[in-house]
Design a protein around this motif. Structure first.
Motif, PDB file in Angstrom:
ATOM      1  N   MET A   1      46.127  48.378  32.772  1.00 35.10           N
ATOM      2  CA  MET A   1      46.420  47.557  33.650  1.00 35.10           C
ATOM      3  C   MET A   1      45.353  47.358  34.117  1.00 35.10           C
ATOM      4  N   GLU A   2      44.101  47.868  33.638  1.00 32.42           N
ATOM      5  CA  GLU A   2      42.326  47.115  33.467  1.00 32.42           C
ATOM      6  C   GLU A   2      41.604  46.183  32.874  1.00 32.42           C
ATOM      7  N   LEU A   3      42.460  46.397  31.573  1.00 31.71           N
ATOM      8  CA  LEU A   3      42.992  45.271  30.793  1.00 31.71           C
ATOM      9  C   LEU A   3      43.417  43.782  30.823  1.00 31.71           C
ATOM     10  N   ALA A   4      44.628  43.707  31.979  1.00 33.35           N
ATOM     11  CA  ALA A   4      45.049  42.994  32.570  1.00 33.35           C
ATOM     12  C   ALA A   4      44.423  42.152  33.371  1.00 33.35           C
ATOM     13  N   ASP A   5      43.610  43.094  34.250  1.00 32.34           N
ATOM     14  CA  ASP A   5      42.618  43.180  35.088  1.00 32.34           C
ATOM     15  C   ASP A   5      41.787  42.036  34.642  1.00 32.34           C
ATOM     16  N   ARG A   6      40.905  41.968  33.953  1.00 32.43           N
ATOM     17  CA  ARG A   6      39.991  41.575  33.274  1.00 32.43           C
ATOM     18  C   ARG A   6      40.420  40.236  32.416  1.00 32.43           C
ATOM     19  N   VAL A   7      41.473  40.334  31.640  1.00 34.66           N
ATOM     20  CA  VAL A   7      41.688  38.981  31.136  1.00 34.66           C
ATOM     21  C   VAL A   7      42.372  37.898  32.191  1.00 34.66           C
ATOM     22  N   VAL A   8      43.265  38.215  33.504  1.00 31.30           N
ATOM     23  CA  VAL A   8      43.373  37.090  34.151  1.00 31.30           C
ATOM     24  C   VAL A   8      41.718  37.052  34.805  1.00 31.30           C
ATOM     25  N   GLY A   9      41.164  37.528  35.352  1.00 28.28           N
ATOM     26  CA  GLY A   9      39.594  37.267  35.849  1.00 28.28           C
ATOM     27  C   GLY A   9      39.222  36.688  34.701  1.00 28.28           C
ATOM     28  N   PHE A  10      38.959  36.866  33.252  1.00 27.32           N
ATOM     29  CA  PHE A  10      37.726  35.909  32.663  1.00 27.32           C
ATOM     30  C   PHE A  10      39.184  34.573  33.003  1.00 27.32           C
ATOM     31  N   LEU A  11      39.642  34.719  32.531  1.00 22.07           N
ATOM     32  CA  LEU A  11      40.919  33.704  32.274  1.00 22.07           C
ATOM     33  C   LEU A  11      40.431  32.586  34.015  1.00 22.07           C
ATOM     34  N   LEU A  12      40.444  33.148  35.101  1.00 26.89           N
ATOM     35  CA  LEU A  12      40.974  32.259  36.294  1.00 26.89           C
ATOM     36  C   LEU A  12      39.145  31.623  36.176  1.00 26.89           C
ATOM     37  N   SER A  13      38.186  32.870  35.898  1.00 30.99           N
ATOM     38  CA  SER A  13      36.529  31.972  35.140  1.00 30.99           C
ATOM     39  C   SER A  13      36.612  31.016  34.902  1.00 30.99           C
ATOM     40  N   PHE A  14      37.307  30.948  33.288  1.00 29.31           N
ATOM     41  CA  PHE A  14      36.979  30.220  32.603  1.00 29.31           C
ATOM     42  C   PHE A  14      37.193  29.500  33.727  1.00 29.31           C
ATOM     43  N   ILE A  15      39.042  29.366  33.471  1.00 26.07           N
ATOM     44  CA  ILE A  15      39.409  27.642  34.581  1.00 26.07           C
ATOM     45  C   ILE A  15      38.567  27.242  35.399  1.00 26.07           C
ATOM     46  N   SER A  16      38.016  27.926  36.653  1.00 24.24           N
ATOM     47  CA  SER A  16      37.513  27.501  37.693  1.00 24.24           C
ATOM     48  C   SER A  16      35.753  26.906  36.766  1.00 24.24           C
ATOM     49  N   LEU A  17      35.447  27.356  36.532  1.00 25.04           N
ATOM     50  CA  LEU A  17      34.248  26.427  35.413  1.00 25.04           C
ATOM     51  C   LEU A  17      34.312  25.564  34.628  1.00 25.04           C
TER      52      LEU A  17
END
Length: 80
Positions: free
Chosen positions: A1-17
């Motif tokens: 679950m922790e890895l999935a949260d990190r992937v989602v966080g990275f994806l959201l950060s990448f899209i926002s940036l």
């Protein structure tokens, strides 16, 4: 679950940036580039630089008001 949260966080950060970089380049740098330059074909006309954020803000505000209204109605039903 922790890895999935990190992937989602990275994806959201990448899209926002990416959106921030595109919009910043579109609004701040592009007006100083010649209108016949090829880079202009990748961007919408300047009028949309105001229309799109205003429309997104109005839609977000409407959804927020609807959500608050549903929460208020639901809390009144529980009290009754």
């Amino acid at each position: 679950m922790e890895l999935a949260d990190r992937v989602v966080g990275f994806l959201l950060s990448f899209i926002s940036l990416s959106i921030f970089t595109y919009y910043t380049f579109w609004v701040i740098i592009l007006p100083f580039v010649d209108t016949d330059h090829f880079i202009h074909q990748y961007f919408l006309p300047q009028e949309y630089a105001i229309i799109i954020p205003v429309f997104a803000g109005v839609v977000l505000l409407c959804f927020l008001c609807i959500f608050i209204g549903f929460v208020i109605l639901k809390s009144k039903k529980k009290k009754a």
